[in-house]
Design a protein around this motif. Structure first.
Motif, PDB file in Angstrom:
ATOM      1  N   MET A 132      48.922  60.584  48.685  1.00  0.00           N
ATOM      2  CA  MET A 132      48.298  61.544  47.784  1.00  0.00           C
ATOM      3  C   MET A 132      47.211  60.861  46.927  1.00  0.00           C
ATOM      4  O   MET A 132      46.101  61.366  46.792  1.00  0.00           O
ATOM      5  N   THR A 133      47.560  59.697  46.399  1.00  0.00           N
ATOM      6  CA  THR A 133      46.615  58.998  45.524  1.00  0.00           C
ATOM      7  C   THR A 133      45.353  58.595  46.278  1.00  0.00           C
ATOM      8  O   THR A 133      44.234  58.822  45.805  1.00  0.00           O
ATOM      9  N   THR A 134      45.535  58.014  47.469  1.00  0.00           N
ATOM     10  CA  THR A 134      44.344  57.563  48.205  1.00  0.00           C
ATOM     11  C   THR A 134      43.490  58.755  48.650  1.00  0.00           C
ATOM     12  O   THR A 134      42.273  58.674  48.660  1.00  0.00           O
ATOM     13  N   SER A 135      44.166  59.881  48.984  1.00  0.00           N
ATOM     14  CA  SER A 135      43.402  61.065  49.388  1.00  0.00           C
ATOM     15  C   SER A 135      42.525  61.560  48.239  1.00  0.00           C
ATOM     16  O   SER A 135      41.355  61.876  48.430  1.00  0.00           O
ATOM     17  N   ILE A 136      43.120  61.620  47.059  1.00  0.00           N
ATOM     18  CA  ILE A 136      42.352  62.106  45.894  1.00  0.00           C
ATOM     19  C   ILE A 136      41.198  61.146  45.599  1.00  0.00           C
ATOM     20  O   ILE A 136      40.059  61.553  45.368  1.00  0.00           O
ATOM     21  N   LEU A 137      41.518  59.854  45.644  1.00  0.00           N
ATOM     22  CA  LEU A 137      40.474  58.853  45.364  1.00  0.00           C
ATOM     23  C   LEU A 137      39.337  58.954  46.377  1.00  0.00           C
ATOM     24  O   LEU A 137      38.162  58.956  46.025  1.00  0.00           O
ATOM     25  N   MET A 138      39.716  59.068  47.658  1.00  0.00           N
ATOM     26  CA  MET A 138      38.685  59.123  48.697  1.00  0.00           C
ATOM     27  C   MET A 138      37.859  60.398  48.550  1.00  0.00           C
ATOM     28  O   MET A 138      36.636  60.375  48.682  1.00  0.00           O
ATOM     29  N   PHE A 139      38.531  61.510  48.216  1.00  0.00           N
ATOM     30  CA  PHE A 139      37.827  62.774  48.014  1.00  0.00           C
ATOM     31  C   PHE A 139      36.754  62.601  46.936  1.00  0.00           C
ATOM     32  O   PHE A 139      35.588  62.974  47.132  1.00  0.00           O
ATOM     33  N   LEU A 140      37.152  62.011  45.829  1.00  0.00           N
ATOM     34  CA  LEU A 140      36.200  61.846  44.725  1.00  0.00           C
ATOM     35  C   LEU A 140      35.084  60.858  45.068  1.00  0.00           C
ATOM     36  O   LEU A 140      33.917  61.071  44.726  1.00  0.00           O
ATOM     37  N   LEU A 141      35.456  59.794  45.764  1.00  0.00           N
ATOM     38  CA  LEU A 141      34.440  58.792  46.111  1.00  0.00           C
ATOM     39  C   LEU A 141      33.427  59.349  47.102  1.00  0.00           C
ATOM     40  O   LEU A 141      32.225  59.122  46.983  1.00  0.00           O
ATOM     41  N   ILE A 142      33.939  60.123  48.081  1.00  0.00           N
ATOM     42  CA  ILE A 142      33.009  60.735  49.047  1.00  0.00           C
ATOM     43  C   ILE A 142      32.112  61.724  48.322  1.00  0.00           C
ATOM     44  O   ILE A 142      30.898  61.780  48.533  1.00  0.00           O
ATOM     45  N   LEU A 143      32.721  62.476  47.416  1.00  0.00           N
ATOM     46  CA  LEU A 143      31.952  63.441  46.621  1.00  0.00           C
ATOM     47  C   LEU A 143      30.840  62.713  45.862  1.00  0.00           C
ATOM     48  O   LEU A 143      29.662  63.077  45.933  1.00  0.00           O
ATOM     49  N   ALA A 144      31.238  61.644  45.175  1.00  0.00           N
ATOM     50  CA  ALA A 144      30.270  60.900  44.345  1.00  0.00           C
ATOM     51  C   ALA A 144      29.170  60.311  45.209  1.00  0.00           C
ATOM     52  O   ALA A 144      27.979  60.463  44.924  1.00  0.00           O
ATOM     53  N   CYS A 145      29.575  59.661  46.287  1.00  0.00           N
ATOM     54  CA  CYS A 145      28.584  58.899  47.044  1.00  0.00           C
ATOM     55  C   CYS A 145      27.726  59.760  47.954  1.00  0.00           C
ATOM     56  O   CYS A 145      26.547  59.488  48.106  1.00  0.00           O
ATOM     57  N   SER A 146      28.319  60.817  48.547  1.00  0.00           N
ATOM     58  CA  SER A 146      27.461  61.655  49.395  1.00  0.00           C
ATOM     59  C   SER A 146      26.461  62.397  48.524  1.00  0.00           C
ATOM     60  O   SER A 146      25.301  62.552  48.889  1.00  0.00           O
ATOM     61  N   PHE A 147      26.908  62.828  47.345  1.00  0.00           N
ATOM     62  CA  PHE A 147      25.977  63.486  46.432  1.00  0.00           C
ATOM     63  C   PHE A 147      24.933  62.489  45.954  1.00  0.00           C
ATOM     64  O   PHE A 147      23.766  62.809  45.852  1.00  0.00           O
ATOM     65  N   PHE A 148      25.394  61.280  45.658  1.00  0.00           N
ATOM     66  CA  PHE A 148      24.462  60.266  45.147  1.00  0.00           C
ATOM     67  C   PHE A 148      23.394  59.977  46.188  1.00  0.00           C
ATOM     68  O   PHE A 148      22.205  59.971  45.899  1.00  0.00           O
ATOM     69  N   PHE A 149      23.837  59.779  47.427  1.00  0.00           N
ATOM     70  CA  PHE A 149      22.871  59.372  48.445  1.00  0.00           C
ATOM     71  C   PHE A 149      21.844  60.466  48.702  1.00  0.00           C
ATOM     72  O   PHE A 149      20.655  60.225  48.756  1.00  0.00           O
ATOM     73  N   SER A 150      22.347  61.713  48.830  1.00  0.00           N
ATOM     74  CA  SER A 150      21.397  62.779  49.151  1.00  0.00           C
ATOM     75  C   SER A 150      20.609  63.205  47.934  1.00  0.00           C
ATOM     76  O   SER A 150      19.389  63.337  47.990  1.00  0.00           O
ATOM     77  N   SER A 151      21.303  63.401  46.800  1.00  0.00           N
ATOM     78  CA  SER A 151      20.598  63.916  45.631  1.00  0.00           C
ATOM     79  C   SER A 151      19.848  62.818  44.906  1.00  0.00           C
ATOM     80  O   SER A 151      18.693  62.978  44.545  1.00  0.00           O
ATOM     81  N   GLU A 152      20.539  61.723  44.673  1.00  0.00           N
ATOM     82  CA  GLU A 152      19.948  60.704  43.822  1.00  0.00           C
ATOM     83  C   GLU A 152      18.982  59.800  44.572  1.00  0.00           C
ATOM     84  O   GLU A 152      17.923  59.477  44.073  1.00  0.00           O
ATOM     85  N   MET A 153      19.354  59.399  45.773  1.00  0.00           N
ATOM     86  CA  MET A 153      18.464  58.473  46.464  1.00  0.00           C
ATOM     87  C   MET A 153      17.217  59.187  46.966  1.00  0.00           C
ATOM     88  O   MET A 153      16.106  58.833  46.617  1.00  0.00           O
ATOM     89  N   LEU A 154      17.418  60.253  47.743  1.00  0.00           N
ATOM     90  CA  LEU A 154      16.255  60.913  48.345  1.00  0.00           C
ATOM     91  C   LEU A 154      15.471  61.741  47.334  1.00  0.00           C
ATOM     92  O   LEU A 154      14.286  61.952  47.499  1.00  0.00           O
ATOM     93  N   LYS A 155      16.154  62.222  46.299  1.00  0.00           N
ATOM     94  CA  LYS A 155      15.434  63.033  45.315  1.00  0.00           C
ATOM     95  C   LYS A 155      15.225  62.257  44.021  1.00  0.00           C
ATOM     96  O   LYS A 155      14.817  62.828  43.017  1.00  0.00           O
ATOM     97  N   ASN A 156      15.544  60.976  44.034  1.00  0.00           N
ATOM     98  CA  ASN A 156      15.350  60.157  42.835  1.00  0.00           C
ATOM     99  C   ASN A 156      13.875  60.157  42.456  1.00  0.00           C
ATOM    100  O   ASN A 156      13.011  59.871  43.288  1.00  0.00           O
ATOM    101  N   PRO A 157      13.588  60.487  41.188  1.00  0.00           N
ATOM    102  CA  PRO A 157      12.177  60.568  40.800  1.00  0.00           C
ATOM    103  C   PRO A 157      11.425  59.247  40.939  1.00  0.00           C
ATOM    104  O   PRO A 157      10.206  59.250  41.048  1.00  0.00           O
ATOM    105  N   LEU A 158      12.155  58.141  40.945  1.00  0.00           N
ATOM    106  CA  LEU A 158      11.462  56.853  41.056  1.00  0.00           C
ATOM    107  C   LEU A 158      11.240  56.432  42.510  1.00  0.00           C
ATOM    108  O   LEU A 158      10.498  55.483  42.775  1.00  0.00           O
TER     109      LEU A 158
END
Lengths: 270, 305
Positions: free
Chosen positions: A76-102
């Motif tokens: 249960m713990t690893t599933s929740i952690l992985m869910f949040l990490l995937i959420l954070a990183c997939s959002f980061f990569f698509s939103s932050e990296m490709l749409k990063n203003p810099l």
């Protein structure tokens, strides 16, 4: 191929993502739970009693309870952690990296696009490694103290195994973010692979369509096997290096394809 | 090598998903910009100005045509580090401070140690950001963010500056600061390409102006050519003369006015007004503005199509 400045900047920016804060909160909650809700008594290597939230189980029943409780709690713990990490990183990569203003400015600086891509990827993985390792180390230290040294240090390897699993899934998210523009769609696809297809393909007899099963088994990385391997390490200390080697081709394929797509990507529609 | 930017017959088509719909953003644009020149690209929204800038920086690729920066193809990337770029609607990650933004981009440009620190201080001072150097970008006004954008573009002493709307959102003091800075840089040999909607600003600093309309460069020329010293005059009178068929008067808040196109016709009008006993309030020369030129060419191009 890797630029230290971009790696550190990625760590900094990713660390400020709200989801990383949730991961930290969950980690702290877990540590508090272990500290205050669990009490384990050993005599030598023999488990005498296990106390959870004030309810004590003793003798052979304690051993049976621990054997069924720990895998469930761990899963249960690893599933929740992985869910949040995937959420954070997939959002980061698509939103932050490709749409990063810099990013458009960074691409006018000396250096190749491959360097920008791989440095961002490495920076994200490095931060997650730090988080996972710190959390695992603290859990191990607490359990070590509570069980008077009856917890093997190999549990730290479970943290590393969990991280490898994340890296493969994150590489898939990075690849998807180069072809799919909608962040939510990337997240749903990665979640489908991690939580549905990978476990399903690990027990492939469950799939009623053999052809589809065969095709998918080549496309979907065998992260389900790493999930099981991670649990085995954490609970019994058994380590199977072959499982990790099986994901290397997928990791290389995802990263190469994503880097090539990023290299040719036009940074603006209109 | 005097040409810093050179584009030849550049076309750019954007395709939607699966190539169903194609939009021609640029249609055969040829442009050269020499060292130390300030060239402004003007155009309505969607004219292709930002696409042009992105093509010059290899952020998007041309469908056909040739783009050279510093005499070499833009795709070989050797121009990197020699160009300062201010993107349209510049912003930085909200949690970063100006100091951190400049440090990050300065390090990527190859600065380090004391040189980097000195350069950051110099930029903060030059753009009036020293007092807010440690504040997060999220607390900044639009004008302050833009100043930060210009600071990062100038950070590494670029030979070519590409600025997309550099004064949009700045207060008059900020505009004057940037204007003077750009003229000063051009005098030192820095080449500057500006995309702007602010025609009055462009008129003050640009050596040459290009007007993009629906992807075509319909005009490219120096300001003296585009803004001829015409000899138009506007005569304001207290009343409209009676029995007038020759002159076209229009009402103004204080009376009536008539525009004439030469000193000779001005003289004739003044005689006429005197003969009608109409009081002349003022006689003023009429200057053609860049805005007049812009709309004249846009309207002509639209009629031609």
């Amino acid at each position: 191929m890797i630029n230290r400045t971009i790696v550190l900047q990625t760590v900094y920016e990713l660390f400020l993502q709200p989801v990383i804060l949730f991961v930290t909160i969950i980690g702290v909650a877990l540590l508090l739970f272990i500290t205050f809700a669990i009490d384990v008594q050993f005599q030598g290597d023999v488990l005498l009693s296990f106390q959870l939230l004030g309810v004590m189980i003793e003798g052979i029943q304690a051993k049976m309870f621990v054997e069924s409780f720990l895998p469930a709690a761990y899963g249960m713990t690893t599933s929740i952690l992985m869910f949040l990490l995937i959420l954070a990183c997939s959002f980061f990569f698509s939103s932050e990296m490709l749409k990063n203003p810099l990013l458009p400015i960074v691409l006018t600086k000396p250096g190749r696009r491959f360097t920008v891509f791989f440095s961002t990827f490495v920076g994200s993985c490095f931060l997650v490694l730090l988080l996972v390792f710190t959390l695992t180390l603290m859990i191990w230290a607490l359990l070590y103290t509570k069980t008077e040294g009856n917890v093997s240090g190999i549990i730290l390897l479970a943290g590393l195994s969990f991280w490898v699993e994340f890296v493969v899934i994150f590489a898939l998210a990075a690849l998807l973010s180069m072809v799919v523009e909608h962040t939510a769609a990337i997240f749903i696809l990665v979640m489908a692979v991690y939580f549905y297809l990978a476990p399903l393909l690990t027990s492939s007899s469950d799939i009623s369509l053999p052809l589809l099963s065969n095709v998918l088994s080549y496309l979907v990385p065998p992260v389900g096997k790493i999930t099981m391997a991670t649990r085995d390490i954490a609970l019994s200390g058994a380590l199977d290096p072959g499982v990790y080697l099986s994901v290397v081709p997928y990791l290389l394929l995802f990263l190469t394809a994503a880097a090539l797509l990023f290299h040719h990507k036009e940074l603006s529609s209109r | 090598m005097n040409e810093i930017i050179e584009t030849k017959e550049v076309y750019k088509k954007y395709s939607s998903a699966f190539g169903r719909k194609k939009v021609e953003a640029l249609r055969g644009v040829s442009l050269t910009v020499a060292r130390g020149e300030i060239v402004a690209l003007l155009g309505l929204n969607g004219a292709g100005k930002s696409t042009m800038v992105k093509l010059l920086l290899d952020l998007v690729r041309p469908s056909s045509g040739k783009i050279l920066l510093f005499g070499e193809s833009v795709s070989n990337q050797r121009w990197k580090g020699r160009v300062g770029y201010l993107p349209e609607s510049f912003t930085a990650p909200q949690a970063m401070t100006p100091q951190r933004v400049l440090r990050y981009l300065g390090q990527l440009s190859g600065f380090k140690g004391k040189v980097l620190n000195d350069r950051i201080e110099q930029m903060l001072e030059m753009l009036g950001l020293r007092e807010v150097a440690r504040q997060k970008v999220q607390t900044f006004s639009k004008g302050m963010v833009l100043r930060l954008g210009i600071a990062q573009a100038l950070m590494h002493n670029p030979e070519l500056l590409i600025l997309d709307e550099p004064t949009d959102g700045l207060d008059p003091a900020g505009r004057r600061l940037i204007r003077n800075m750009l003229v000063d840089l051009a005098n030192k040999g820095v080449t500057i390409l500006i995309n702007s909607h602010l025609l009055s600003e462009v008129e003050l600093i640009a050596h040459r102006v290009g007007i993009l309309h629906k992807g075509r460069l319909i005009v490219l020329g120096g300001l003296p050519e585009l803004l001829p010293q015409n000899q138009h005059f506007e005569v304001e009178t207290a009343a409209q003369p009676a029995m007038n068929k020759q002159w076209s008067f229009r009402p103004t808040p204080t009376g009536w006015s008539c525009e004439v196109s030469s000193p000779e016709t001005l003289q004739q009008l003044l005689f006429f007004l005197q003969s009608c006993s109409v009081q002349v309030l003022s006689v003023k020369p009429v200057q053609t503005t860049l805005e007049d030129v812009f709309f004249k060419h846009i309207s002509k191009a639209s009629d031609d199509q």
